[in-house]
Scaffold this motif. Structure first.
Motif, mmCIF file in Angstrom:
data_model
loop_
_atom_site.group_PDB
_atom_site.id
_atom_site.type_symbol
_atom_site.label_atom_id
_atom_site.label_comp_id
_atom_site.label_asym_id
_atom_site.label_seq_id
_atom_site.Cartn_x
_atom_site.Cartn_y
_atom_site.Cartn_z
ATOM 1 N N ASP A 48 0.899 -1.089 -0.176
ATOM 2 C CA ASP A 48 0.032 0.103 -0.038
ATOM 3 C C ASP A 48 0.992 1.339 0.030
ATOM 4 N N SER A 108 -2.027 -2.337 -3.916
ATOM 5 C CA SER A 108 -3.057 -1.390 -3.876
ATOM 6 C C SER A 108 -3.048 -0.631 -5.250
ATOM 7 N N ASP A 109 -4.185 0.090 -5.762
ATOM 8 C CA ASP A 109 -4.303 0.768 -6.783
ATOM 9 C C ASP A 109 -3.559 1.909 -6.730
ATOM 10 N N GLN A 110 -3.476 2.661 -5.566
ATOM 11 C CA GLN A 110 -2.642 3.643 -5.058
ATOM 12 C C GLN A 110 -1.324 3.426 -5.351
ATOM 13 N N LYS A 140 -8.552 -2.494 -4.922
ATOM 14 C CA LYS A 140 -9.005 -1.155 -5.084
ATOM 15 C C LYS A 140 -9.212 -0.693 -3.696
ATOM 16 N N GLY A 141 -8.441 0.057 -3.142
ATOM 17 C CA GLY A 141 -8.439 0.451 -1.890
ATOM 18 C C GLY A 141 -7.147 0.058 -1.047
ATOM 19 N N SER A 142 -7.495 -0.564 0.181
ATOM 20 C CA SER A 142 -6.633 -0.955 0.941
ATOM 21 C C SER A 142 -6.139 -2.485 0.731
ATOM 22 N N GLU A 145 -6.248 -4.493 4.173
ATOM 23 C CA GLU A 145 -7.479 -4.913 4.583
ATOM 24 C C GLU A 145 -7.699 -6.493 4.134
ATOM 25 N N ASP A 199 -11.846 -6.722 -4.701
ATOM 26 C CA ASP A 199 -12.623 -5.730 -3.700
ATOM 27 C C ASP A 199 -12.877 -6.126 -2.387
ATOM 28 N N THR A 200 -12.528 -5.322 -1.584
ATOM 29 C CA THR A 200 -13.056 -5.686 -0.150
ATOM 30 C C THR A 200 -14.166 -5.066 0.504
ATOM 31 N N GLY A 201 -14.971 -5.756 1.059
ATOM 32 C CA GLY A 201 -16.321 -5.003 1.560
ATOM 33 C C GLY A 201 -16.861 -5.719 2.632
#
Length: 384
Positions: A48, A108-110, A140-142, A145, A199-201
């Protein structure tokens, strides 16, 4: 006689020396072995960004002599390079890290927007003895996580996600898994490629579409959704075992087919400055679910309707994906390889400008469908 006795003694002495050397080798064991309780086996990596610093998270399997006593934990480290951040473990983890068994690398995408993918993965290919079969995903995101969420079957996240990546054989909307070894090859070729998107959710980790990586810049170039992936998988010939859903044009009722066999061929043509392609797909389907109540599944009118409906669905899927790829100037289906192999002189002319060329060349799509089984039988055929 004396010479024979002397030679015999030399042979006996040599045999004893060899036997003694073998015994020492066996009894000594592995000179560089380490006790299992002293190891921290790294199963997963998450990369990340924390502002301008890399945030590196490792999932450790803490090994024990009894397998049921093994457990995992998470360690997060920071640095301006992967190698430097990894060495920060020495300040937090007493056990020596073992990188040979990494199952998964999450990015991560970042991080991908900030760094080139070859820069992020370089140390795992160069310094550590990581398996080239380690699966790579983009989050996408962390990314961290994702390593904290236990799988649906209560598996260790790194192991669960590694196995989840194989499910492209069951669903045409999942891109093929890609490994460290695959990415290394794509980078050396300068080819565009896809990485599975995670994706995490609240519902847990879920595969959904893919990240597009540019072969020129080696950076993140955009997202492709599940519908884009479906057509790409048809162009790659990766749909065997998946399903096709089509509608009867008269009743609008659904027919669902399982793909039994599939063959695809990219056919290039070069005539002077003009380059074009034909994508030819030939597939055999089995009707697994039918809601067309009035249909006679054994008669030619229904079979013809089924073939045409499936052909149209597949062709539309491929054309939709081609439109997206040409808009992004991204060739992930292997068109560049075919023109390079079959027409090397034409390739020399367009190699430096292939993304623009790919976005403009004519591409035809031909689909040939055979419906092999419908699950129906003639009167009396199923009777005892």
């Amino acid at each position: 006689m004396t010479a024979f006795i002397f030679r015999f003694r030399r042979i006996r002495l040599l045999q004893k020396c060899i036997a003694g050397w073998m015994a020492c080798a066996v009894l000594a064991g592995c000179w560089d072995s380490r006790e299992i309780e002293d190891l921290s086996i790294i199963l997963g990596v998450a990369i990340d960004m924390d502002q301008d610093m890399l945030e590196l998270t490792y999932q450790h399997l803490i090994a024990q002599k009894k397998q049921e006593n093994a457990y995992t934990n998470i360690t997060t480290l920071y640095g301006d390079s992967i190698q430097y951040a990894s060495r920060e473990q020495a300040k937090q983890v007493a056990r020596a890290p073992l990188y040979n068994f990494i199952r998964l690398v999450l990015i991560s995408d970042q991080a991908l927007r900030k760094w080139r993918i070859d820069q992020l993965l370089d140390t795992y290919n160069r310094s550590y003895k990581t398996s080239r079969n380690s699966v790579v995903m983009v989050v996408k995101g962390s990314a961290k996580e994702a390593l904290t969420k236990t799988g649906k079957h209560k598996d260790i996240p790194s192991v669960d996600l590694r196995d989840l990546a194989k499910n492209s054989a069951l669903n045409e909307k999942i891109p093929p898994k890609i490994t460290l070894g695959d990415i290394s090859i794509r980078i050396s070729q300068g080819a565009d490629f896809l990485i599975q998107r995670l994706d995490t959710g609240e519902g847990g980790n879920r595969l959904t579409g893919a990240a597009l990586i540019s072969g020129q810049t080696k950076k993140f170039a955009g997202w492709l959704d599940e519908e884009d992936i479906s057509g790409i998988n048809w162009m790659l010939g990766n749909t065997e075992g998946t399903v096709v859903k089509a509608e009867d044009p008269r009743t609008n009722h659904a027919m669902v087919f399982e793909v039994d066999k599939v063959k695809r061929k990219l056919i290039p043509r070069a005539n002077g400055q003009d380059i074009s392609f034909t994508v030819r797909i030939k597939t055999a389907l089995n009707l697994n679910e039918n809601r067309v109540v009035s249909a006679d599944l054994l008669k030619e009118p229904f079979l013809q309707t089924a073939r045409e409906a499936a052909q149209e669905e597949i062709k539309e899927s491929v054309l939709r994906s081609l439109s997206k790829l040409r808009k992004e100037k991204a060739d992930v289906a292997g068109f560049r390889t075919k023109i390079k192999t079959d027409y090397p002189e034409a390739w020399d002319r367009v190699e430096n400008n292939w993304p623009d060329t790919f976005s403009q060349i004519p591409i035809d799509v031909l689909v040939d469908v055979e419906v092999r089984r419908t699950g129906a039988y003639s009167k009396g055929a199923g009777s005892p």
